[in-house]
Design a protein around this motif. Structure first.
Motif, PDB file in Angstrom:
ATOM      1  N   ASP A 161     -42.807  32.928  -8.479  1.00 43.06           N
ATOM      2  CA  ASP A 161     -42.777  33.393  -7.093  1.00 43.06           C
ATOM      3  C   ASP A 161     -44.120  34.005  -6.696  1.00 43.06           C
ATOM      4  O   ASP A 161     -44.520  33.935  -5.533  1.00 43.06           O
ATOM      5  CB  ASP A 161     -41.659  34.422  -6.920  1.00 43.06           C
ATOM      6  CG  ASP A 161     -41.362  34.730  -5.466  1.00 43.06           C
ATOM      7  OD1 ASP A 161     -41.448  33.805  -4.622  1.00 43.06           O
ATOM      8  OD2 ASP A 161     -41.029  35.883  -5.154  1.00 43.06           O
TER       9      ASP A 161
ATOM     10  N   ASN B 226     -41.810  29.541  -3.019  1.00 41.59           N
ATOM     11  CA  ASN B 226     -41.024  28.453  -2.429  1.00 41.59           C
ATOM     12  C   ASN B 226     -41.480  27.085  -2.926  1.00 41.59           C
ATOM     13  O   ASN B 226     -41.527  26.114  -2.160  1.00 41.59           O
ATOM     14  CB  ASN B 226     -41.087  28.506  -0.896  1.00 41.59           C
ATOM     15  CG  ASN B 226     -40.561  29.818  -0.349  1.00 41.59           C
ATOM     16  OD1 ASN B 226     -39.470  30.249  -0.708  1.00 41.59           O
ATOM     17  ND2 ASN B 226     -41.345  30.458   0.505  1.00 41.59           N
ATOM     18  N   GLY B 227     -41.815  27.023  -4.211  1.00 40.32           N
ATOM     19  CA  GLY B 227     -42.271  25.771  -4.794  1.00 40.32           C
ATOM     20  C   GLY B 227     -41.128  24.894  -5.268  1.00 40.32           C
ATOM     21  O   GLY B 227     -39.951  25.123  -4.955  1.00 40.32           O
ATOM     22  N   THR B 228     -41.486  23.895  -6.065  1.00 36.33           N
ATOM     23  CA  THR B 228     -40.508  22.957  -6.605  1.00 36.33           C
ATOM     24  C   THR B 228     -40.679  22.857  -8.107  1.00 36.33           C
ATOM     25  O   THR B 228     -41.785  23.039  -8.629  1.00 36.33           O
ATOM     26  CB  THR B 228     -40.663  21.561  -5.975  1.00 36.33           C
ATOM     27  OG1 THR B 228     -41.990  21.061  -6.244  1.00 36.33           O
ATOM     28  CG2 THR B 228     -40.449  21.615  -4.474  1.00 36.33           C
ATOM     29  N   ALA B 229     -39.575  22.549  -8.798  1.00 34.33           N
ATOM     30  CA  ALA B 229     -39.639  22.485 -10.254  1.00 34.33           C
ATOM     31  C   ALA B 229     -38.623  21.512 -10.801  1.00 34.33           C
ATOM     32  O   ALA B 229     -37.507  21.390 -10.271  1.00 34.33           O
ATOM     33  CB  ALA B 229     -39.397  23.873 -10.862  1.00 34.33           C
TER      34      ALA B 229
ATOM     35  N   LEU C  44     -34.255  30.640 -10.520  1.00 28.92           N
ATOM     36  CA  LEU C  44     -35.192  29.894  -9.677  1.00 28.92           C
ATOM     37  C   LEU C  44     -34.633  29.670  -8.278  1.00 28.92           C
ATOM     38  O   LEU C  44     -35.357  29.779  -7.280  1.00 28.92           O
ATOM     39  CB  LEU C  44     -35.547  28.568 -10.342  1.00 28.92           C
ATOM     40  CG  LEU C  44     -36.395  28.692 -11.613  1.00 28.92           C
ATOM     41  CD1 LEU C  44     -36.563  27.348 -12.292  1.00 28.92           C
ATOM     42  CD2 LEU C  44     -37.757  29.298 -11.289  1.00 28.92           C
TER      43      LEU C  44
ATOM     44  N   TYR D 296     -36.741  28.472  -4.947  1.00 31.38           N
ATOM     45  CA  TYR D 296     -37.278  27.224  -5.486  1.00 31.38           C
ATOM     46  C   TYR D 296     -36.299  26.067  -5.286  1.00 31.38           C
ATOM     47  O   TYR D 296     -35.078  26.253  -5.322  1.00 31.38           O
ATOM     48  CB  TYR D 296     -37.597  27.375  -6.975  1.00 31.38           C
ATOM     49  CG  TYR D 296     -39.081  27.561  -7.224  1.00 31.38           C
ATOM     50  CD1 TYR D 296     -39.808  26.676  -8.003  1.00 31.38           C
ATOM     51  CD2 TYR D 296     -39.765  28.616  -6.630  1.00 31.38           C
ATOM     52  CE1 TYR D 296     -41.171  26.839  -8.208  1.00 31.38           C
ATOM     53  CE2 TYR D 296     -41.126  28.792  -6.827  1.00 31.38           C
ATOM     54  CZ  TYR D 296     -41.820  27.897  -7.613  1.00 31.38           C
ATOM     55  OH  TYR D 296     -43.171  28.046  -7.802  1.00 31.38           O
TER      56      TYR D 296
END
Length: 264
Positions: free
Chosen positions: A83, A88-91, A103, A108
């Motif tokens: 964070d 606000n990413g992707t995984a 997450l 996420y």
């Protein structure tokens, strides 16, 4: 007369408070004492499988009454780290509810389509298909994160391969080393301190392993106590080039003196 400092306690779970599904004598009394004296504490674990609620239930079955917000896992530390790095990413995640829930709670999105990160955690059912997918995504440019470097985990039948072993497989296949968030990375300790708003100079780390618990505590600037109720023994502790501030048989030795854990 100088005012006595008020200690914050960080305590490893397995080998310190419980062993498998059994309470280590005195652990319940220490938790009761910390709560009665309104002393801040967190129970730490490198295990990323379980949520805080799951772990509270597990501890309760052994006789330990630990609130959910007093449990800190490598999954939570990993989520907090991501964070701060890429909100606000992707995984693409290999792991269990403890990791996926952490997450999701930071916003996420979990996906296998061009993710920002491949995040590897612990699971009892590592999938060859998922590992293959992780390898291809890392080769394609996804950043490689792992919750903890533990090579094996315990079970009633013996050792099980854990996150560190699978991370080594992916690293060997891709040539890309993961960033490990959990112990012995002092980042785990720092994230725990931040969650409490505590300071290192008045915080102690209690663990049963010299190579993870004591090392990460020292590197985070904490006071450290090694208990001999888990992995490390008095003899093996002498093999390391660093020392804890105190060595005790178990947390039972702290009962009745939690506000003065370093007498003399």
């Amino acid at each position: 007369m100088a005012e006595q400092r008020k200690w914050t306690y960080l305590m490893d779970m397995d080998g310190v408070l419980v062993h498998e599904e059994h309470l280590i004598p005195g652990a319940d009394k220490l938790i009761e004492e910390l709560r009665a004296k309104e002393m801040e504490f967190l129970v730490l674990t490198n295990n990323s499988i379980y949520t805080q609620r799951d772990l509270r239930a597990r501890l309760h079955r052994t006789g330990l009454d630990v609130p959910e917000d007093r449990i800190w896992t490598s999954a939570l530390a990993t989520a907090r780290f991501l964070d701060t790095q890429r909100p606000n990413g992707t995984a693409f995640v290999i792991g269990e509810a403890g990791l996926t829930t952490a997450l999701h709670e930071i916003g996420y999105v979990l996906t296998d389509r061009d993710p920002d990160y491949v995040v590897l955690g612990e699971t009892r059912t590592y999938s060859f298909t998922a590992i293959t997918n992780a390898i291809r995504l890392v080769e394609g440019g996804a950043r490689f994160i792992a919750t903890n470097p533990d090579a094996t985990g315990p079970s009633r039948e013996g050792s099980l391969p854990a996150t560190g072993s699978v991370a080594a497989l992916i690293e060997r296949a891709t040539g890309r080393a993961p960033y490990f968030v959990g112990k012995p990375n002092p980042l785990m300790m720092r994230s725990a301190l931040n969650s409490l708003g505590a300071h290192s100079e008045t915080t102690l780390m209690i663990g049963d392993r010299m190579d993870t618990d004591v090392r990460s505590g020292l590197e985070a600037g904490l006071h450290t106590i090694l208990v001999l109720s888990g992995i490390s023994s008095a003899d093996t502790a002498e093999l390391f080039p660093y020392r804890p501030n105190r060595v005790i048989d178990s947390v039972g030795d702290l009962v009745g003196s939690a506000d003065d854990p370093f007498p003399g």
